[in-house]
Design a protein around this motif. Structure first.
Motif, PDB file in Angstrom:
ATOM      1  N   PRO A   1      12.466  51.865  55.734  1.00 34.71           N
ATOM      2  CA  PRO A   1      11.814  53.119  55.344  1.00 34.71           C
ATOM      3  C   PRO A   1      12.068  53.508  53.891  1.00 34.71           C
ATOM      4  O   PRO A   1      12.451  54.626  53.605  1.00 34.71           O
ATOM      5  N   THR A   2      11.891  52.571  52.969  1.00 36.27           N
ATOM      6  CA  THR A   2      12.027  52.838  51.543  1.00 36.27           C
ATOM      7  C   THR A   2      10.840  52.214  50.814  1.00 36.27           C
ATOM      8  O   THR A   2      10.459  51.088  51.111  1.00 36.27           O
ATOM      9  N   ILE A   3      10.277  52.954  49.882  1.00 30.96           N
ATOM     10  CA  ILE A   3       9.153  52.452  49.089  1.00 30.96           C
ATOM     11  C   ILE A   3       9.469  52.707  47.624  1.00 30.96           C
ATOM     12  O   ILE A   3       9.915  53.792  47.254  1.00 30.96           O
ATOM     13  N   ARG A   4       9.205  51.706  46.788  1.00 29.08           N
ATOM     14  CA  ARG A   4       9.441  51.816  45.343  1.00 29.08           C
ATOM     15  C   ARG A   4       8.138  51.533  44.604  1.00 29.08           C
ATOM     16  O   ARG A   4       7.468  50.541  44.879  1.00 29.08           O
TER      17      ARG A   4
ATOM     18  N   ARG B   1       5.953  66.373  51.394  1.00 27.75           N
ATOM     19  CA  ARG B   1       4.762  65.884  50.688  1.00 27.75           C
ATOM     20  C   ARG B   1       4.361  66.862  49.582  1.00 27.75           C
ATOM     21  O   ARG B   1       4.026  66.455  48.470  1.00 27.75           O
ATOM     22  N   LEU B   2       4.406  68.136  49.868  1.00 31.97           N
ATOM     23  CA  LEU B   2       4.047  69.156  48.881  1.00 31.97           C
ATOM     24  C   LEU B   2       4.988  69.100  47.675  1.00 31.97           C
ATOM     25  O   LEU B   2       4.541  69.090  46.526  1.00 31.97           O
ATOM     26  N   ALA B   3       6.297  69.034  47.927  1.00 31.17           N
ATOM     27  CA  ALA B   3       7.264  68.992  46.831  1.00 31.17           C
ATOM     28  C   ALA B   3       7.107  67.727  45.992  1.00 31.17           C
ATOM     29  O   ALA B   3       7.102  67.790  44.755  1.00 31.17           O
ATOM     30  N   VAL B   4       6.966  66.579  46.650  1.00 34.74           N
ATOM     31  CA  VAL B   4       6.806  65.320  45.917  1.00 34.74           C
ATOM     32  C   VAL B   4       5.529  65.348  45.091  1.00 34.74           C
ATOM     33  O   VAL B   4       5.508  64.910  43.936  1.00 34.74           O
ATOM     34  N   SER B   5       4.469  65.866  45.653  1.00 33.60           N
ATOM     35  CA  SER B   5       3.198  65.958  44.938  1.00 33.60           C
ATOM     36  C   SER B   5       3.327  66.839  43.696  1.00 33.60           C
ATOM     37  O   SER B   5       2.816  66.498  42.618  1.00 33.60           O
ATOM     38  N   GLU B   6       4.009  67.954  43.823  1.00 32.17           N
ATOM     39  CA  GLU B   6       4.191  68.857  42.675  1.00 32.17           C
ATOM     40  C   GLU B   6       4.994  68.190  41.561  1.00 32.17           C
ATOM     41  O   GLU B   6       4.642  68.284  40.392  1.00 32.17           O
ATOM     42  N   VAL B   7       6.077  67.494  41.928  1.00 30.69           N
ATOM     43  CA  VAL B   7       6.897  66.837  40.904  1.00 30.69           C
ATOM     44  C   VAL B   7       6.119  65.680  40.280  1.00 30.69           C
ATOM     45  O   VAL B   7       6.126  65.503  39.059  1.00 30.69           O
ATOM     46  N   ALA B   8       5.426  64.882  41.095  1.00 32.62           N
ATOM     47  CA  ALA B   8       4.628  63.766  40.560  1.00 32.62           C
ATOM     48  C   ALA B   8       3.577  64.275  39.585  1.00 32.62           C
ATOM     49  O   ALA B   8       3.374  63.700  38.511  1.00 32.62           O
ATOM     50  N   THR B   9       2.913  65.345  39.940  1.00 37.79           N
ATOM     51  CA  THR B   9       1.885  65.929  39.081  1.00 37.79           C
ATOM     52  C   THR B   9       2.498  66.438  37.781  1.00 37.79           C
ATOM     53  O   THR B   9       1.946  66.214  36.694  1.00 37.79           O
TER      54      THR B   9
ATOM     55  N   THR C   1       9.442  55.235  37.505  1.00 39.38           N
ATOM     56  CA  THR C   1       9.811  54.559  38.739  1.00 39.38           C
ATOM     57  C   THR C   1       9.974  55.642  39.798  1.00 39.38           C
ATOM     58  O   THR C   1      10.598  56.674  39.543  1.00 39.38           O
ATOM     59  N   VAL C   2       9.393  55.407  40.966  1.00 35.35           N
ATOM     60  CA  VAL C   2       9.475  56.365  42.068  1.00 35.35           C
ATOM     61  C   VAL C   2      10.041  55.635  43.276  1.00 35.35           C
ATOM     62  O   VAL C   2       9.542  54.576  43.648  1.00 35.35           O
ATOM     63  N   GLU C   3      11.071  56.217  43.856  1.00 38.41           N
ATOM     64  CA  GLU C   3      11.647  55.675  45.082  1.00 38.41           C
ATOM     65  C   GLU C   3      11.543  56.743  46.160  1.00 38.41           C
ATOM     66  O   GLU C   3      12.037  57.861  45.982  1.00 38.41           O
ATOM     67  N   LEU C   4      10.906  56.394  47.267  1.00 41.08           N
ATOM     68  CA  LEU C   4      10.750  57.286  48.410  1.00 41.08           C
ATOM     69  C   LEU C   4      11.549  56.709  49.569  1.00 41.08           C
ATOM     70  O   LEU C   4      11.493  55.500  49.816  1.00 41.08           O
ATOM     71  N   GLU C   5      12.261  57.562  50.287  1.00 42.95           N
ATOM     72  CA  GLU C   5      13.099  57.068  51.368  1.00 42.95           C
ATOM     73  C   GLU C   5      13.155  58.084  52.505  1.00 42.95           C
ATOM     74  O   GLU C   5      13.113  59.291  52.278  1.00 42.95           O
ATOM     75  N   ALA C   6      13.265  57.554  53.715  1.00 44.21           N
ATOM     76  CA  ALA C   6      13.467  58.385  54.902  1.00 44.21           C
ATOM     77  C   ALA C   6      14.571  57.759  55.724  1.00 44.21           C
ATOM     78  O   ALA C   6      14.610  56.548  55.900  1.00 44.21           O
ATOM     79  N   ASP C   7      15.479  58.614  56.190  1.00 45.38           N
ATOM     80  CA  ASP C   7      16.489  58.145  57.131  1.00 45.38           C
ATOM     81  C   ASP C   7      16.599  59.188  58.246  1.00 45.38           C
ATOM     82  O   ASP C   7      15.796  60.129  58.295  1.00 45.38           O
ATOM     83  N   ALA C   8      17.559  59.036  59.107  1.00 43.19           N
ATOM     84  CA  ALA C   8      17.678  59.927  60.262  1.00 43.19           C
ATOM     85  C   ALA C   8      17.945  61.372  59.862  1.00 43.19           C
ATOM     86  O   ALA C   8      17.636  62.288  60.620  1.00 43.19           O
ATOM     87  N   ASP C   9      18.508  61.584  58.670  1.00 40.93           N
ATOM     88  CA  ASP C   9      18.900  62.925  58.257  1.00 40.93           C
ATOM     89  C   ASP C   9      17.974  63.608  57.268  1.00 40.93           C
ATOM     90  O   ASP C   9      17.903  64.832  57.233  1.00 40.93           O
ATOM     91  N   ALA C  10      17.290  62.815  56.418  1.00 41.71           N
ATOM     92  CA  ALA C  10      16.569  63.439  55.308  1.00 41.71           C
ATOM     93  C   ALA C  10      15.419  62.580  54.809  1.00 41.71           C
ATOM     94  O   ALA C  10      15.339  61.382  55.081  1.00 41.71           O
ATOM     95  N   LEU C  11      14.556  63.236  54.049  1.00 36.45           N
ATOM     96  CA  LEU C  11      13.494  62.593  53.275  1.00 36.45           C
ATOM     97  C   LEU C  11      13.895  62.755  51.818  1.00 36.45           C
ATOM     98  O   LEU C  11      14.287  63.853  51.396  1.00 36.45           O
TER      99      LEU C  11
END
Length: 136
Positions: free
Chosen positions: A5-8, A44-52, A67-77
Protein backbone atom coordinates in the motif's frame (compact mmCIF):
# COMPACT_ATOMS: atom_id res chain seq x y z
CA UNK A 1 0.34 -12.02 -2.26
CA UNK A 2 -0.84 -8.67 -0.90
CA UNK A 3 -0.17 -5.51 -2.86
CA UNK A 4 2.10 -3.03 -1.09
CA UNK A 5 0.00 0.00 0.00
CA UNK A 6 2.65 2.55 -1.03
CA UNK A 7 2.79 4.56 -4.25
CA UNK A 8 5.64 6.82 -5.39
CA UNK A 9 5.42 9.43 -8.16
CA UNK A 10 8.04 11.73 -9.61
CA UNK A 11 7.72 14.57 -12.05
CA UNK A 12 7.59 18.27 -12.70
CA UNK A 13 5.33 20.42 -10.53
CA UNK A 14 2.49 21.21 -12.93
CA UNK A 15 -1.20 20.51 -13.47
CA UNK A 16 -0.40 17.09 -14.96
CA UNK A 17 1.29 16.09 -11.70
CA UNK A 18 -1.83 17.08 -9.77
CA UNK A 19 -3.88 14.77 -12.01
CA UNK A 20 -1.34 11.97 -11.48
CA UNK A 21 -1.58 12.46 -7.70
CA UNK A 22 -5.37 12.12 -7.91
CA UNK A 23 -5.00 8.91 -9.94
CA UNK A 24 -2.43 7.57 -7.48
CA UNK A 25 -4.77 8.27 -4.57
CA UNK A 26 -7.51 6.31 -6.35
CA UNK A 27 -5.08 3.42 -6.79
CA UNK A 28 -3.93 3.56 -3.16
CA UNK A 29 -7.51 3.41 -1.91
CA UNK A 30 -8.23 0.46 -4.25
CA UNK A 31 -5.25 -1.36 -2.73
CA UNK A 32 -6.52 -0.69 0.81
CA UNK A 33 -10.29 -1.19 0.50
CA UNK A 34 -11.00 -1.08 4.25
CA UNK A 35 -10.31 2.67 4.53
CA UNK A 36 -13.49 4.37 5.69
CA UNK A 37 -15.29 6.81 3.41
CA UNK A 38 -14.75 9.82 5.68
CA UNK A 39 -11.05 9.10 6.13
CA UNK A 40 -10.62 8.62 2.39
CA UNK A 41 -12.55 11.79 1.51
CA UNK A 42 -10.76 14.05 4.00
CA UNK A 43 -7.29 12.66 3.21
CA UNK A 44 -7.99 13.05 -0.53
CA UNK A 45 -9.05 16.66 0.06
CA UNK A 46 -5.88 17.50 2.02
CA UNK A 47 -3.56 15.81 -0.48
CA UNK A 48 -5.31 17.55 -3.37
CA UNK A 49 -4.92 20.96 -1.71
CA UNK A 50 -1.20 20.45 -1.03
CA UNK A 51 -0.58 19.04 -4.54
CA UNK A 52 -2.36 22.01 -6.08
CA UNK A 53 -0.39 24.47 -3.92
CA UNK A 54 2.91 22.83 -4.88
CA UNK A 55 2.01 23.07 -8.57
CA UNK A 56 0.67 26.64 -8.38
CA UNK A 57 3.55 28.02 -6.33
CA UNK A 58 6.36 26.26 -8.19
CA UNK A 59 7.77 29.53 -9.45
CA UNK A 60 11.37 29.10 -10.49
CA UNK A 61 13.61 29.77 -13.46
CA UNK A 62 13.93 26.05 -14.01
CA UNK A 63 11.23 23.39 -13.64
CA UNK A 64 10.56 22.23 -10.09
CA UNK A 65 10.95 18.49 -9.57
CA UNK A 66 8.53 16.81 -7.14
CA UNK A 67 8.48 13.39 -5.53
CA UNK A 68 5.23 12.22 -3.95
CA UNK A 69 4.93 9.20 -1.70
CA UNK A 70 1.47 8.00 -0.68
CA UNK A 71 1.05 5.31 1.95
CA UNK A 72 -1.68 3.54 3.91
CA UNK A 73 -1.26 1.26 6.87
CA UNK A 74 -3.53 -0.04 9.62
CA UNK A 75 -3.23 3.21 11.58
CA UNK A 76 -2.97 6.09 9.12
CA UNK A 77 -2.95 7.52 5.62
CA UNK A 78 0.23 9.45 4.80
CA UNK A 79 1.69 11.55 2.02
CA UNK A 80 5.08 13.16 1.60
CA UNK A 81 5.74 15.80 -1.08
CA UNK A 82 9.38 16.72 -1.68
CA UNK A 83 10.23 19.45 -4.17
CA UNK A 84 13.24 21.36 -5.44
CA UNK A 85 11.60 24.81 -5.28
CA UNK A 86 12.91 27.67 -3.20
CA UNK A 87 11.84 27.08 0.41
CA UNK A 88 8.37 28.45 1.09
CA UNK A 89 8.35 30.75 4.09
CA UNK A 90 5.14 29.60 5.74
CA UNK A 91 4.27 29.54 9.43
CA UNK A 92 1.65 26.78 9.67
CA UNK A 93 0.80 27.99 13.17
CA UNK A 94 -0.56 31.23 11.72
CA UNK A 95 -2.60 29.67 8.90
CA UNK A 96 -6.33 30.34 9.19
CA UNK A 97 -9.36 30.17 6.94
CA UNK A 98 -9.79 33.41 4.96
CA UNK A 99 -13.06 35.28 4.85
CA UNK A 100 -15.94 34.08 2.68
CA UNK A 101 -15.21 36.73 0.04
CA UNK A 102 -11.58 35.59 -0.47
CA UNK A 103 -10.84 33.99 -3.83
CA UNK A 104 -7.88 31.92 -2.62
CA UNK A 105 -5.86 31.03 0.46
CA UNK A 106 -7.94 28.14 1.77
CA UNK A 107 -5.70 25.21 0.76
CA UNK A 108 -3.46 24.92 3.81
CA UNK A 109 -6.29 25.81 6.19
CA UNK A 110 -8.35 22.96 4.73
CA UNK A 111 -5.39 20.58 4.96
CA UNK A 112 -4.79 21.52 8.60
CA UNK A 113 -8.47 20.99 9.42
CA UNK A 114 -8.63 17.52 7.84
CA UNK A 115 -5.27 16.08 8.94
CA UNK A 116 -3.86 14.99 12.26
CA UNK A 117 -0.41 16.16 11.21
CA UNK A 118 0.88 18.61 8.62
CA UNK A 119 4.58 19.41 8.73
CA UNK A 120 6.55 21.66 6.38
CA UNK A 121 10.35 21.38 6.28
CA UNK A 122 12.66 23.65 4.28
CA UNK A 123 16.23 22.39 4.61
CA UNK A 124 16.53 21.67 0.87
CA UNK A 125 13.53 22.76 -1.13
CA UNK A 126 10.25 21.89 0.56
CA UNK A 127 9.04 18.75 2.25
CA UNK A 128 5.37 18.48 3.14
CA UNK A 129 4.38 15.60 5.47
CA UNK A 130 0.68 14.83 5.73
CA UNK A 131 -0.87 12.26 8.06
CA UNK A 132 -4.46 11.37 8.87
CA UNK A 133 -5.13 8.75 11.52
CA UNK A 134 -7.72 6.20 10.46
CA UNK A 135 -10.92 6.52 12.47
CA UNK A 136 -13.23 4.01 10.75
Amino acid sequence: MATEPTIRLEGVADDALVDRVHDALDELLRRVPDVGDEDAMLFRLAVSEVATNVAEHALAREPVHVTVELEADADALSAVFTDTAEPALIDLGSVSMPGSDAESGRGLAIALATLDELVHETERGNVWRLRRLRRD
